[in-house]
Design a protein around this motif. Structure first.
Motif, PDB file in Angstrom:
ATOM      1  N   VAL A  79       0.862  -1.185   0.000  1.00 55.53           N
ATOM      2  CA  VAL A  79       0.000   0.000   0.000  1.00 55.53           C
ATOM      3  C   VAL A  79       0.898   1.234   0.000  1.00 55.53           C
ATOM      4  N   PRO A  80       0.711   2.176  -0.934  1.00 47.60           N
ATOM      5  CA  PRO A  80       1.573   3.354  -0.977  1.00 47.60           C
ATOM      6  C   PRO A  80       1.380   4.252   0.236  1.00 47.60           C
ATOM      7  N   THR A 123       9.519   5.581  -9.804  1.00 41.55           N
ATOM      8  CA  THR A 123       8.656   5.404  -8.635  1.00 41.55           C
ATOM      9  C   THR A 123       7.293   6.000  -8.967  1.00 41.55           C
ATOM     10  N   PRO A 124       6.243   5.585  -8.270  1.00 39.66           N
ATOM     11  CA  PRO A 124       4.925   6.178  -8.537  1.00 39.66           C
ATOM     12  C   PRO A 124       4.919   7.688  -8.323  1.00 39.66           C
ATOM     13  N   TRP A 125       5.737   8.165  -7.393  1.00 35.03           N
ATOM     14  CA  TRP A 125       5.727   9.577  -7.015  1.00 35.03           C
ATOM     15  C   TRP A 125       6.408  10.466  -8.044  1.00 35.03           C
ATOM     16  N   THR A 126       7.283   9.904  -8.857  1.00 30.69           N
ATOM     17  CA  THR A 126       8.083  10.711  -9.785  1.00 30.69           C
ATOM     18  C   THR A 126       7.982  10.260 -11.230  1.00 30.69           C
ATOM     19  N   SER A 193      10.624  -0.071  -0.001  1.00 26.84           N
ATOM     20  CA  SER A 193       9.855  -0.187  -1.237  1.00 26.84           C
ATOM     21  C   SER A 193       9.726   1.176  -1.880  1.00 26.84           C
ATOM     22  N   GLU A 194       9.633   1.215  -3.203  1.00 29.00           N
ATOM     23  CA  GLU A 194       9.467   2.480  -3.924  1.00 29.00           C
ATOM     24  C   GLU A 194       8.085   3.093  -3.703  1.00 29.00           C
ATOM     25  N   THR A 195       7.175   2.352  -3.077  1.00 33.02           N
ATOM     26  CA  THR A 195       5.845   2.886  -2.803  1.00 33.02           C
ATOM     27  C   THR A 195       5.767   3.597  -1.455  1.00 33.02           C
ATOM     28  N   VAL A 196       6.857   3.602  -0.709  1.00 33.72           N
ATOM     29  CA  VAL A 196       6.903   4.298   0.583  1.00 33.72           C
ATOM     30  C   VAL A 196       7.904   5.435   0.464  1.00 33.72           C
ATOM     31  N   ALA A 197       7.435   6.656   0.686  1.00 32.89           N
ATOM     32  CA  ALA A 197       8.305   7.818   0.545  1.00 32.89           C
ATOM     33  C   ALA A 197       7.988   8.846   1.620  1.00 32.89           C
ATOM     34  N   VAL A 198       9.012   9.576   2.035  1.00 29.94           N
ATOM     35  CA  VAL A 198       8.826  10.720   2.932  1.00 29.94           C
ATOM     36  C   VAL A 198       9.567  11.901   2.339  1.00 29.94           C
ATOM     37  N   LEU A 199       8.985  13.088   2.474  1.00 29.96           N
ATOM     38  CA  LEU A 199       9.651  14.293   2.010  1.00 29.96           C
ATOM     39  C   LEU A 199       9.261  15.460   2.894  1.00 29.96           C
ATOM     40  N   MET A 200      10.187  16.391   3.056  1.00 32.92           N
ATOM     41  CA  MET A 200       9.933  17.531   3.923  1.00 32.92           C
ATOM     42  C   MET A 200       9.075  18.604   3.245  1.00 32.92           C
ATOM     43  N   ARG A 225      -0.981   5.901  -9.562  1.00 32.95           N
ATOM     44  CA  ARG A 225      -0.044   5.072 -10.302  1.00 32.95           C
ATOM     45  C   ARG A 225       0.297   3.797  -9.542  1.00 32.95           C
ATOM     46  N   ALA A 226       0.436   3.916  -8.226  1.00 28.46           N
ATOM     47  CA  ALA A 226       0.767   2.741  -7.422  1.00 28.46           C
ATOM     48  C   ALA A 226      -0.337   1.694  -7.515  1.00 28.46           C
TER      49      ALA A 226
END
Length: 229
Positions: A79-80, A123-126, A193-200, A225-226
């Motif tokens: 799950v993203p 990645t789904p985010w980019t 996983s590429e579906t888990v991301a954190v950004l400030m 996308r994920a």
């Protein structure tokens, strides 16, 4: 699909995230941190704010909220999950990603637009960007400086898990373009996983052309996308 936006005591960007997702025709639902994730959850946002007043350490107390066990289990199942600002701190503190976000080098709260360089596009985010693209996203934090031990940072970079770096308008990594002193200008990282991301930075604040621009839209479309993948 339904994206669960987890609300902690002290969250203040949960409604922003919900509204930004709904603007993109992505169903979103705010979920209190003591409740269970909805059965139809297909994505999770850990939003910005000041969970528990940032007492003890930013994100540390929220990372021990009951719902985080479910979030980690969901992430392990694909799950993203996207942690934004305080949510990025929660993500690191809960073990979803490596590293930590701590007090800005300036020792001041900073609220401004910054440039980010896209480091990965698979990645789904980019996926909507090209590697090296420069996007503009606002920040609003007092503890946004990414810190990690040198050997673990080397591993992150070797495994290509740095998602965004602070840069200038031309994509150059400079001290002046790094707003908080983050190591190696890191602004966002991936989990295992590429579906888990954190950004400030706050992509949900860059979804409307008249309010902060639209460069954040494609990051949030990562939930679509994920699921498609």
């Amino acid at each position: 699909m339904t994206v669960a936006v987890v609300r902690f005591g002290g969250s203040n960007c949960d409604r922003d995230a919900e509204a930004a997702l709904e603007h993109l025709d992505i169903d979103a639902e705010i979920v209190w941190h003591e409740d269970d994730l909805p059965a139809d959850t297909t994505g999770i946002v850990l939003p910005g704010g000041f969970s528990y007043g940032d007492y003890l350490r930013a994100g540390a107390m929220a990372a021990r909220s009951p719902i985080l066990k479910e979030v980690r289990e969901a992430a392990a199942e694909g799950v993203p999950v996207l942690g934004i600002c305080n949510g990025a701190q929660v993500g690191c503190e809960s073990g979803l990603t490596e590293g930590a976000f701590t007090t800005n080098e300036s020792a001041r709260f900073q609220c401004e637009h910054v440039f980010l360089r896209v480091e990965r596009t698979d990645t789904p985010w980019t996926a909507a960007f090209e590697e090296g693209d420069v996007i503009e996203i606002p920040i609003a934090h007092g503890e946004g400086r990414f810190e990690i031990e040198e050997d673990r940072l080397t591993r992150l970079e070797t495994e290509d898990r740095v998602l965004f770096r602070y840069c200038d308008a031309e994509g150059n990594l400079t001290d002046d373009a790094n707003p908080n002193g983050s190591k190696h200008s890191v602004a966002g990282v991936l989990g295992e996983s590429e579906t888990v991301a954190v950004l400030m930075p706050h992509p949900e604040r860059a979804t409307l052309p008249d309010v902060g621009g639209t460069d954040g839209q494609e990051i949030l479309r990562g939930f679509e996308r994920a699921v498609e993948r």
